[in-house]
Enzyme design. Sequence first.
Site, mmCIF file in Angstrom:
data_model
loop_
_atom_site.group_PDB
_atom_site.id
_atom_site.type_symbol
_atom_site.label_atom_id
_atom_site.label_comp_id
_atom_site.label_asym_id
_atom_site.label_seq_id
_atom_site.Cartn_x
_atom_site.Cartn_y
_atom_site.Cartn_z
ATOM 1 C CD GLU A 149 81.629 60.207 62.880
ATOM 2 O OE1 GLU A 149 82.477 59.285 62.934
ATOM 3 O OE2 GLU A 149 80.343 60.065 62.595
ATOM 4 C CG HIS A 172 72.480 57.231 68.640
ATOM 5 N ND1 HIS A 172 73.280 56.115 68.934
ATOM 6 C CD2 HIS A 172 72.696 57.511 67.412
ATOM 7 C CE1 HIS A 172 73.855 55.643 67.673
ATOM 8 N NE2 HIS A 172 73.599 56.599 66.980
HETATM 9 C C1 LIG Z 1 80.366 57.014 64.594
HETATM 10 C C2 LIG Z 1 79.032 56.995 63.895
HETATM 11 N N1 LIG Z 1 78.770 58.005 63.010
HETATM 12 C C3 LIG Z 1 77.645 58.143 62.381
HETATM 13 C C4 LIG Z 1 76.694 57.297 62.930
HETATM 14 C C5 LIG Z 1 75.300 57.795 62.459
HETATM 15 N N2 LIG Z 1 74.921 56.561 61.367
HETATM 16 C C6 LIG Z 1 74.105 55.418 61.793
HETATM 17 S S1 LIG Z 1 74.108 54.218 60.741
HETATM 18 C C7 LIG Z 1 75.073 54.987 59.580
HETATM 19 C C8 LIG Z 1 75.293 54.606 58.178
HETATM 20 C C9 LIG Z 1 76.018 53.196 58.125
HETATM 21 O O1 LIG Z 1 76.149 52.643 56.957
HETATM 22 P P1 LIG Z 1 76.522 51.210 56.679
HETATM 23 O O2 LIG Z 1 77.856 51.085 57.396
HETATM 24 O O3 LIG Z 1 76.737 51.100 55.308
HETATM 25 O O4 LIG Z 1 75.644 50.445 57.213
HETATM 26 P P2 LIG Z 1 73.941 50.160 56.995
HETATM 27 O O5 LIG Z 1 73.222 51.116 57.562
HETATM 28 O O6 LIG Z 1 73.962 50.226 55.569
HETATM 29 O O7 LIG Z 1 73.803 48.844 57.301
HETATM 30 C C10 LIG Z 1 75.390 56.417 60.194
HETATM 31 C C11 LIG Z 1 76.171 57.186 59.363
HETATM 32 C C12 LIG Z 1 76.831 56.442 63.853
HETATM 33 N N3 LIG Z 1 75.932 55.820 64.584
HETATM 34 N N4 LIG Z 1 78.268 56.546 64.204
#
Ligand SMILES: Cc1ncc(C[n+]2csc(CCOP(=O)(O)OP(=O)(O)O)c2C)c(N)n1
Lengths: 336, 336, 323, 323
Positions: free
Chosen positions: B70, B139
């Site tokens: 971000e 959130h």
């Molecule tokens: C700082 C932040 N940015 C965006 C999000 C929204 N978000 C939640 S999970 C996710 C994807 C995470 O991907 P990964 O680290 O690969 O974990 P996975 O979901 O595959 O377990 C996003 C973009 C968040 N919760 N926090």
Amino acid sequence: MAKMMYRDAVRLTIAEEMERNESVVVLGEDVVGGMGTDGGPEAIGGIWSTSTGLFDKFGPNRVIDTPISESAIVGAAAGLALSGKRPVAELMFADFIGVSLDQIWNQIGKFRYMFGGKTRCPAIIRMAYGGGYNAAAQHSQCVHQILTGMAGLKIVMPSTPEDVRGLLRTALRGDDPVMFLEHKALYAVEGEVPDGDWTIPFAHARQVTSGEDVTVIATGLMVGIAEAAAEAAAENGIGVDLIDLRTTSPLDEEAILDSVEVTGRLVIVDEAPPRCSLATDLAALVANKAFSSLKAPIEMVTAPHTPVPFASELEQAYLPSPDDVEAAVRKTLAYR
Amino acid sequence: MAKMMYRDAVRLTIAEEMERNESVVVLGEDVVGGMGTDGGPEAIGGIWSTSTGLFDKFGPNRVIDTPISESAIVGAAAGLALSGKRPVAELMFADFIGVSLDQIWNQIGKFRYMFGGKTRCPAIIRMAYGGGYNAAAQHSQCVHQILTGMAGLKIVMPSTPEDVRGLLRTALRGDDPVMFLEHKALYAVEGEVPDGDWTIPFAHARQVTSGEDVTVIATGLMVGIAEAAAEAAAENGIGVDLIDLRTTSPLDEEAILDSVEVTGRLVIVDEAPPRCSLATDLAALVANKAFSSLKAPIEMVTAPHTPVPFASELEQAYLPSPDDVEAAVRKTLAYR
Amino acid sequence: MQLSRDELIQAYRKMATIRAFEERLHDIIATGEVAGFTHLYCGQEAVAVGVCEHLAIEDKIVSTHRGHGHCLAKGCDVTGMMKEIWGSREGLCKGKGGSMHIADIDKGMLGANGIVGAGAPIAVGAAMSCKLDGEGRVAITFSGDGACNQGTTFEAMNMAVVTKAPCIFVFENNHYSEHTGFEYAVGTQKDIASRAEAFGMKVWRADGCDFFAVHDTMREILEYVRAGNGPAAVEFDTERFYGHFEGDPQNYRGEGELDRIRDTRDCLKIFRQKVTEAGLLDEAVIDELNEAAEADVDAAVEASRAADRPTAEDVLTDVYVEY
Amino acid sequence: MQLSRDELIQAYRKMATIRAFEERLHDIIATGEVAGFTHLYCGQEAVAVGVCEHLAIEDKIVSTHRGHGHCLAKGCDVTGMMKEIWGSREGLCKGKGGSMHIADIDKGMLGANGIVGAGAPIAVGAAMSCKLDGEGRVAITFSGDGACNQGTTFEAMNMAVVTKAPCIFVFENNHYSEHTGFEYAVGTQKDIASRAEAFGMKVWRADGCDFFAVHDTMREILEYVRAGNGPAAVEFDTERFYGHFEGDPQNYRGEGELDRIRDTRDCLKIFRQKVTEAGLLDEAVIDELNEAAEADVDAAVEASRAADRPTAEDVLTDVYVEY
Ligand SMILES: Cc1ncc(C[n+]2csc(CCOP(=O)(O)OP(=O)(O)O)c2C)c(N)n1
Ligand SMILES: Cc1ncc(C[n+]2csc(CCOP(=O)(O)OP(=O)(O)O)c2C)c(N)n1
Ligand SMILES: [Mg+2]
Ligand SMILES: [Mg+2]
């Protein structure tokens, strides 16, 4: 009684608590300083000299220099605190909450609640705030207006060496996260500090001057500004009830409401810009809970809705001055 | 006139402005979505479906999927805007200002001032805010109370599809940075939207219901809550002057002061927690500038000083409700 | 050395100007005449100039708290800058920004920055803009060895790679971030470039005290980046002659360290030696250029002393275009 | 396979419990009975269990938004967790945290986390605490392939190296962050481990769908870290069976991708095949363990349905220890 500077009050208190309680650890950028040395004169102990000598006394396990990684500094404090330690982390400038706010706001401040009350996170985040040093827009800001609204955090703003002593002890012995806001223009200010192991509870405002004509509320550097105005007013026969809040969260509502009940007139002095600020917070409190006592519009003396400017002339105009406070006092008294 | 959802108003407006002005670019996490595909049905267009179809229409140079970074998203928007582009960056949740605040607060908001008025930084940062979805403490938050105090930023909080249209156009055609706060519980709300290329200027509040007994001020999702309360009050013969601020910075002070001059009674409804909030900001404004009109204590209906809880029962209790607003209206009217 | 005589003269003149500007400030700040947090660039001139000599006005740079050198190298006006540092209303930023916030958008100088690491994402955005324009322009971000530990710097590197933005990450490793040694604060203890490489970028390394090494390296990098290969990074090994900020006693330096670097690592001396030995420029020409630089700085100081001061009303302007 | 029969049974039982827990939630969420953003861990069980089987209660873990598996593997109570996800007052966090914020400090589980990347610095702090205590304990942070692009994750890695904190960075590369492919969002397009390596850490890589690969790798890593060598990192290649969150239609998956991974990359199937082929456990034992897991989940669901709901007054408690 001992005379000491505000910065020494910070340093001494941390040193004493480290002695008392081995779970206290210090971390931050240059809190040791002069890395590559074995301490001694090269270890500057932070650019504010608030940790000078700690490294030599408590060693590298408890006084930890960090990279320029504020999120990791505050996050590490969070992890230390969740693990039962009492971290004292330093943000060199309060403005750097910009790069570490998530760990302050969404982590440290929320653990206890999100985890259903089953943990404590006694992390202390110290930070140097405020203007007056030609340090311009990114190194001169107040942040209490941002942090006070964040549930789970306690916000402390000492205005004297004595208050640093008493409030920092309370912070270090409490079980909640504390944002300890040190005004950089106060570091070199000297004051008398009582001996012994006493503390100042939070939400316990200090009456700086007493009077029955106007209530003035201030914090941090603004206490001295307001005091100067109160003294000038006193010479004109105006009695100012000057309240130093000491902590903005929790807040000593009683001290404020009791005073306004007597005076009916309120001036709030706040170094931060005007919107969604502590000044508005206190004004709203009074407009809601002491409305019937109010005899005049609530006056707020604040910085303008602008970034902090660099040049001295601009910064002086930006910051609230004793004259501004006096004018506000006169204005509220003139209202009938 | 066309009926459309709040989310479609966002999407359509961005699409139109991209058509009008090729310097408009969109970036954010999953604003394309389904990466590895060539667009089409796999490209979800953001988890709020606010950019669906943009990638297919404007291609990868103007609709840019980003990593979960971000600070870099907002920072890139800053750099694009300083270079003459008009970035529309999405923070998937407003809570993520925690990891990007520096770029918002200390960069985007301050460039023009720090650089002596010699630049423009028309970056739009869109973000989904607010509660009601059992999304818990990290959130579900409001952030207008944090952002409104930051000089250099404009803060927009549309409450209807129509306002999304008019305000987003203004944002995209203006030359200042805009934080565009979209309430996630409004995305699926439908409303009539006039055809044609009209805009709504900032600092131009909307009178939702008119009445002479009490002024009620609200923003975003709270407008609907307050409107329900106003309707209930109307049935009891109470006239509510309900003001939807639309933008909190700049602020339509006149609309507020004019209304309070008539009613003498003020209830502020704010989804954010109580301290240093927009509620206190407006209360302070009135306690300072319309004091002589005030007939009763200012009432504020806000979330409590706690993080946003998860369970439905808790979240419902946490959020201001029409009943809470009605109670506050009755309370201020009962005061003599 | 593929540079013409004129190019050599211009490059040295810029380095000399930065040196004269900074040394003068050092003296003046000690008297208290100029206030604020000032971080001097002395010692690192070859980097700023070696990089910026390749750039057109349309190329962008984003700088740091230690930004005077980058500003001057990118073409900011000497007097405008001095007035800004003086806090004058006639300064480049009307006295509102000061040393840490000098910018000149029209020159492609998107700002010094008081927040360590904040410049890198901004440069990525500027590079995205260059890519959109499709005219082969680039954006350059300068970062210190300390800044390379800030999360934003890492995010920016990854983002630049992902978006194939023509962004060049110039790391100036002067071995210290404030009072903390590079070997302590950077986990690898080795270098910065290999970290950048791990983000998927092509990287270069060169001696930042040798103008020609910097200049040659940048030529290669710019060719690579302008050709559309995405971002790149370079680490220049360099030296900081003064304290972190003015007032820093530099206790943390090893014994004799400052004398040694002043003696053997001074980029102006090295330049002089190389060009005179190669017979490209005379000692006398170099001396003249030094004098001309000093004269510029004299004039800038004099103008700053005489310049208009801002007034209280100026506080309120320049926040918004329209509010 | 250096595990005893009991250890094998315990490990499989945990994996089966996670699987049963998640599949049940998947069904229940589809009915609307349970609300909130829920991210299922199905498919990655071998990682959580393969890591946590080595840990004592005094070792700490910090988890992610996809945290159920880590919680269960670290010993959180099945019913307490289910009640939490149900929003009950009897839940592990009294219904205040929900799926994304389950924690159990007494079990060394320092919290799931809704902010991607936020866990890594917290784990470094926990590891610093372990180091201070000097008892050979470690802290582990789980991160996804998406989280490895967040600045905090990078800062944490460098900080752990600098402070020699006994922190282990476990990267679960399930190839997607929400709807965005790993190859797109991670600049290197290769792996995460080499980025971690560039921060100065020793790194490992292993198949995250093979419990035994995970378990063996972690044994090595833990030996290395407990011996005082500072932090380490490991990347496990793994698969996510359900959508990013419940409700995600997974349009972005390649054709047949889900069938293929369910077929060939199911860590429970792989475990079953390995232990039965090696004659270590019978099919019947495995079946029994699956049934026992289902029974636990049945009981948890039933208890959650019957559990106390929170009341409006509960909103205000648990913010501070004292205010
Ligand atoms: C700082 C932040 N940015 C965006 C999000 C929204 N978000 C939640 S999970 C996710 C994807 C995470 O991907 P990964 O680290 O690969 O974990 P996975 O979901 O595959 O377990 C996003 C973009 C968040 N919760 N926090
Ligand atoms: C986010 C942030 N953290 C800390 C600081 C304080 N600070 C200013 S300069 C500096 C050191 C920077 O070191 P480096 O990046 O190596 O640059 P150099 O000073 O050597 O040019 C620090 C810690 C800051 N300005 N911003
Ligand atoms: Mg450096
Ligand atoms: Mg993933």
